[in-house]
Design an enzyme around this catalytic site. Structure first.
Site, mmCIF file in Angstrom:
data_model
loop_
_atom_site.group_PDB
_atom_site.id
_atom_site.type_symbol
_atom_site.label_atom_id
_atom_site.label_comp_id
_atom_site.label_asym_id
_atom_site.label_seq_id
_atom_site.Cartn_x
_atom_site.Cartn_y
_atom_site.Cartn_z
ATOM 1 N N THR A 221 68.912 141.342 -31.713
ATOM 2 C CA THR A 221 68.138 140.250 -30.174
ATOM 3 C C THR A 221 68.969 140.037 -30.026
ATOM 4 O O THR A 221 70.720 140.576 -29.814
ATOM 5 C CB THR A 221 68.075 138.750 -31.029
ATOM 6 N N ARG A 249 55.325 136.763 -38.203
ATOM 7 C CA ARG A 249 56.167 135.744 -38.296
ATOM 8 C C ARG A 249 57.128 135.270 -37.136
ATOM 9 O O ARG A 249 56.905 136.034 -36.455
ATOM 10 C CB ARG A 249 56.898 136.095 -39.196
ATOM 11 N N THR A 272 72.293 135.568 -32.695
ATOM 12 C CA THR A 272 71.855 136.502 -33.383
ATOM 13 C C THR A 272 71.461 136.621 -35.586
ATOM 14 O O THR A 272 72.584 135.871 -35.713
ATOM 15 C CB THR A 272 71.680 137.789 -33.357
HETATM 16 N N1 ASP Z 1 67.653 135.979 -35.187
HETATM 17 C C1 ASP Z 1 66.153 136.954 -35.070
HETATM 18 C C2 ASP Z 1 65.054 137.076 -35.701
HETATM 19 O O1 ASP Z 1 65.650 135.967 -37.226
HETATM 20 C C3 ASP Z 1 66.564 138.404 -35.335
HETATM 21 C C4 ASP Z 1 67.489 138.654 -34.903
HETATM 22 O O2 ASP Z 1 68.789 138.621 -34.483
HETATM 23 O O3 ASP Z 1 67.693 139.601 -35.598
HETATM 24 O O4 ASP Z 1 64.052 136.735 -35.488
#
Ligand code: ASP
Length: 376
Positions: A221, A249, A272
């Site tokens: 992210t 999702r 993230t």
């Molecule tokens: N936090 C993000 C999510 O769960 C994914 C990520 O940051 O890797 O969609």
């Protein structure tokens, strides 16, 4: 953005900034003397990819955001221009175009934005076909009375706002990685749920080890937060979410208080990593509330990580009884103090985050709550 503010909002924004707008705008390379006039030291913080990708240009996300912000552009506009670089860069497989798709091979994106001075926010979730969901989130903020639009309707909204809708946001690389994942996981659909969970995790780890998926972008992210010399605080988070997720999702990124929270009087935090852990604890909100009580960004971040750890359910604990996932926060307060914190960092995999201030863009080590690796 500023041109979109009506007079009342503009006056309110000025007041929120302590009318420090009278302080001169700081140029990119100017020293800290002028910056201190308002009591805010301009800074932009972001996840590590904020100092990694340039999409063929000569500046990273945080460098672009800092330069634009200190030249006087609205802070949120500057941050979004920064994350647009990553959204458009096919090399980052965790954000925007070329993000790893869901379990059906479709790229679905989430994003949120918050504008501290005017107390406005917007978000989109599970949007398909638009490379820059952060810009759609901004239009939700500017053009509607709502905070979150999802799925096909988010795409319809984007179309009506003039965004180009593309059939498919996969790149050759993301499609090939998905095909490989499908090939490896399909035979496993008949296993019992517990075995299936372990088998899926094994496939993920193997694919990371073999280079199909960048370990840093399985979860991935970009969150980017900034404050200018006037004390205007804003933030943006944008992502393709968890790789191979169940279609529809939605993670933490578009949820205010989880993937992003900004209070113009206090500061900003964004995340993230494992979105479900963050959603359960609304940790970005928790961090901003910690700073409101006077905590330094690092201490507020640590407090939230401890809360997440304490709320982790048994099936997500590793052999040591600690969380079996990582989650990271990027935090800045209105004064320009900042931190990057992470549940885990290890010698082998030291988590870094992006910073840009008057000293330029760089990566700094995030402060971990736990030493080691989540899987150990
Ligand atoms: N936090 C993000 C999510 O769960 C994914 C990520 O940051 O890797 O969609």
């Amino acid at each position: 953005m500023r041109s979109k503010l009506n007079r009342r909002e503009f006056v309110k924004a000025g007041t929120a900034a302590g009318l420090a707008a009278a302080a001169p705008v700081t140029a990119f390379a100017q020293g800290p003397t002028m910056m201190m006039q308002s009591g805010s030291r301009p800074v932009v913080v972001a996840s590590g990819n904020g100092q990694q990708y340039k999409n063929g240009g000569d500046k990273t996300c945080v460098e672009t955001a800092f330069e634009r912000m200190t030249k006087g552009e609205d802070v949120l506009d500057a941050l979004i221009a920064g994350v647009n670089i990553i959204e458009l860069d096919p090399a980052d497989t965790s954000v925007g175009y070329g993000g790893l798709p869901n379990a059906e091979g479709v790229v679905q994106l989430d994003s949120s934005v918050m504008h501290g001075p005017t107390k406005r926010a917007g978000a989109v979730a599970s949007i398909e076909g638009v490379r820059t969901p952060s810009l759609v989130a901004k239009r939700v903020m500017e053009e509607t009375d709502h905070h979150l639009i999802v799925g096909d309707d988010a795409q319809r909204f984007a179309r009506s706002m003039g965004f180009k809708i593309e059939e498919d946001l996969n790149t050759e690389r993301s499609r090939r990685a998905w095909l490989e994942w499908k090939r490896r996981t399909d035979p496993l659909h008949y296993l019992d749920p517990k075995k299936k969970q372990l088998a899926l995790r094994k496939v993920d780890l193997e694919m990371m080890a073999e280079g199909w998926v960048d370990p840093n972008h399985f979860y991935g992210t970009v969150n980017c937060n900034g404050v200018n010399a006037n004390g205007d605080v804003c933030g943006v988070t944008t992502t393709s979410g968890l790789a191979w997720k169940i279609p529809g999702r939605v993670g933490d990124s578009p949820i205010l208080g989880a993937g992003l929270y900004v209070d113009g009087e206090v500061g900003a935090a964004g995340s993230t990593g494992r979105g479900e852990a963050n959603l359960y604890n609304l940790a970005s909100f928790l961090i901003v509330e910690g700073m409101r009580r006077g905590l330094h960004p690092k201490d507020a971040g640590m407090e939230a990580l401890k809360r997440i750890k304490a709320n982790t359910v048994p099936r997500l604990l590793n052999r040591r009884g600690d969380p079996s996932f990582n989650v990271n926060f990027y935090v800045v307060n209105r004064k320009g103090e900042y931190a990057g914190v992470t549940m885990y960092s290890s010698e082998k995999n030291r988590v870094r985050y992006a910073v840009c201030d008057e000293k330029g863009g760089r990566l700094e080590f995030a402060d971990p709550l736990l030493q080691g690796d989540p899987a150990d």
